[in-house]
Write a protein that holds these residues in place. Sequence first.
Motif, PDB file in Angstrom:
ATOM      1  N   SER A 120      56.239  66.631  45.431  1.00  0.00           N
ATOM      2  CA  SER A 120      55.503  67.043  46.622  1.00  0.00           C
ATOM      3  C   SER A 120      54.452  68.077  46.269  1.00  0.00           C
ATOM      4  N   ILE A 121      54.786  68.906  45.301  1.00  0.00           N
ATOM      5  CA  ILE A 121      53.822  69.918  44.866  1.00  0.00           C
ATOM      6  C   ILE A 121      52.667  69.267  44.132  1.00  0.00           C
ATOM      7  N   GLU A 122      52.958  68.250  43.344  1.00  0.00           N
ATOM      8  CA  GLU A 122      51.870  67.526  42.679  1.00  0.00           C
ATOM      9  C   GLU A 122      50.982  66.833  43.702  1.00  0.00           C
ATOM     10  N   LEU A 123      51.607  66.269  44.721  1.00  0.00           N
ATOM     11  CA  LEU A 123      50.824  65.599  45.766  1.00  0.00           C
ATOM     12  C   LEU A 123      49.902  66.595  46.461  1.00  0.00           C
ATOM     13  N   GLN A 124      50.409  67.778  46.738  1.00  0.00           N
ATOM     14  CA  GLN A 124      49.585  68.779  47.415  1.00  0.00           C
ATOM     15  C   GLN A 124      48.427  69.240  46.529  1.00  0.00           C
ATOM     16  N   SER A 125      48.685  69.383  45.236  1.00  0.00           N
ATOM     17  CA  SER A 125      47.585  69.724  44.320  1.00  0.00           C
ATOM     18  C   SER A 125      46.517  68.646  44.364  1.00  0.00           C
ATOM     19  N   LEU A 126      46.977  67.387  44.386  1.00  0.00           N
ATOM     20  CA  LEU A 126      46.041  66.267  44.415  1.00  0.00           C
ATOM     21  C   LEU A 126      45.148  66.322  45.637  1.00  0.00           C
ATOM     22  N   ILE A 127      45.728  66.739  46.753  1.00  0.00           N
ATOM     23  CA  ILE A 127      44.962  66.781  47.996  1.00  0.00           C
ATOM     24  C   ILE A 127      43.815  67.783  47.859  1.00  0.00           C
ATOM     25  N   TYR A 128      44.051  68.834  47.099  1.00  0.00           N
ATOM     26  CA  TYR A 128      42.952  69.778  46.826  1.00  0.00           C
ATOM     27  C   TYR A 128      41.786  69.032  46.186  1.00  0.00           C
ATOM     28  N   TYR A 129      42.088  68.197  45.191  1.00  0.00           N
ATOM     29  CA  TYR A 129      41.018  67.487  44.499  1.00  0.00           C
ATOM     30  C   TYR A 129      40.434  66.372  45.371  1.00  0.00           C
ATOM     31  N   ALA A 130      41.243  65.852  46.297  1.00  0.00           N
ATOM     32  CA  ALA A 130      40.760  64.794  47.182  1.00  0.00           C
ATOM     33  C   ALA A 130      39.765  65.346  48.198  1.00  0.00           C
ATOM     34  N   THR A 131      39.982  66.566  48.620  1.00  0.00           N
ATOM     35  CA  THR A 131      39.132  67.106  49.685  1.00  0.00           C
ATOM     36  C   THR A 131      37.946  67.888  49.165  1.00  0.00           C
ATOM     37  N   LYS A 186      35.593  67.549  46.974  1.00  0.00           N
ATOM     38  CA  LYS A 186      34.515  66.967  46.181  1.00  0.00           C
ATOM     39  C   LYS A 186      33.747  65.960  47.016  1.00  0.00           C
ATOM     40  N   ILE A 204      43.761  74.543  49.887  1.00  0.00           N
ATOM     41  CA  ILE A 204      44.201  73.238  49.382  1.00  0.00           C
ATOM     42  C   ILE A 204      43.562  72.112  50.181  1.00  0.00           C
ATOM     43  N   VAL A 214      41.586  58.958  45.369  1.00  0.00           N
ATOM     44  CA  VAL A 214      42.644  59.615  44.604  1.00  0.00           C
ATOM     45  C   VAL A 214      43.883  58.721  44.581  1.00  0.00           C
TER      46      VAL A 214
END
Lengths: 208, 208
Positions: free
Chosen positions: A195-206, A208, B78, B172
């Motif tokens: 879940s923490i990895e998913l949340q980090s990913l959302i940072y990169y999804a939003t 850019k 995030i 993503v």
Amino acid sequence: MGRKSAPKSVIRRLPVYLRILDNLLTNEVDIISSKELSDETGFTAEQIRKDLAFFGAFGTRGTGYNTSFLRDKILKIIGLDKQTNIIVVGAGHLGIALTRYNITKNPYVNVVAVFDVDPNIIGEKIIDVEVVPISKIKEIAVKHSVKVALLTVPSEQAQIAADEIVKSGITVIFNFSLSKLRVPDNVYVHNADLSIELQSLIYYATSK
Amino acid sequence: MGRKSAPKSVIRRLPVYLRILDNLLTNEVDIISSKELSDETGFTAEQIRKDLAFFGAFGTRGTGYNTSFLRDKILKIIGLDKQTNIIVVGAGHLGIALTRYNITKNPYVNVVAVFDVDPNIIGEKIIDVEVVPISKIKEIAVKHSVKVALLTVPSEQAQIAADEIVKSGITVIFNFSLSKLRVPDNVYVHNADLSIELQSLIYYATSK
DNA sequence: CTGTGTGAAGGAGTTCACAGCG
DNA sequence: CGCTGTGAACTCCTTCACACAG
């Protein structure tokens, strides 16, 4: 082998090399260069050479690495040259998925049992591995000298299950629950934190 | 916010802080110091202050951080302040486990659909989310402006499924399959590699 | 006088550049 | 000549030490 203990980052990359070497072997490729490994992995060729050089000089200058020789060396470094027995604690969807995966796709480990508390599923089989009551962890872990436990029970029960695992002499726990486990110093807990990895990913999804 | 782009290591830790702040809020703790966060997370207090300071001065000197204020700041950093729509591709055990987890435990994301090819499970529900055919990815992804896909299909089908995901405009992919996915440059793939993590762990299990 | 915010020092890991061996 | 093996330079992150605000 290496003088000082290997950096974590190197140990994380070794299994990546291993997977590629296994593929090459099934395709009967018997020489591989660091440049080619670089193309497959995305790591730089220099880094790959440094990683391997940490444990010895495995290559041939001007030629490359012998696939099968290098594979065996990496297996030995990781400790996969002898069969490793593991258990899965928690027979929910995640536990079943991990069990099946390791039985069918991971030749280096052996799942000796899956544990659960639910009497309805005790005795069932996941492929050829039986679901047994959590109370039997110690008996089975000792008998098969199990080194690693995958913990996939719900967070509320994670600490109780971890206590049982620790009591059985297992020193490495791969924890898929959200709970922070309290264990003795000699036990190493690795948290999967999907879940923490998913949340980090959302940072990169939003952003850019 | 920050002048230069945030280090990956910082972004990985933010969700950890978030989880703890959420716990504190349910226990109505409204002030927290970097020292206390350090005890909870295992990261040093200085590092936590640096991480937060990267995005602004959120604390009060001599006191600490306001729990709710800091939580909201991290959510915004995030990108979890607005609901994020995700899809799960592959309704096997792993896909079901991830779907259920995100529906029940992760309030910040919304699973809009689960996709599979097996006609026998199309139309079934995982809690309240429907399993629909993979052919509908684009339609649903566009309609709900989905940002992230969790890919849990078998490795053999992973590339085909990834192509569909890319066509639907998702940028993503959280890849749980073993395949290395080929995607355009604007798509970010994050590999979960549970088997590789397990193999790294075995190194630590045997070499001590 | 407590706990944050931050420049400066330190350390770990990666990249560079090239020497060395087949 | 080609590709490995490796010191040296560099980059990124972490830890230290302390100034500063409440």
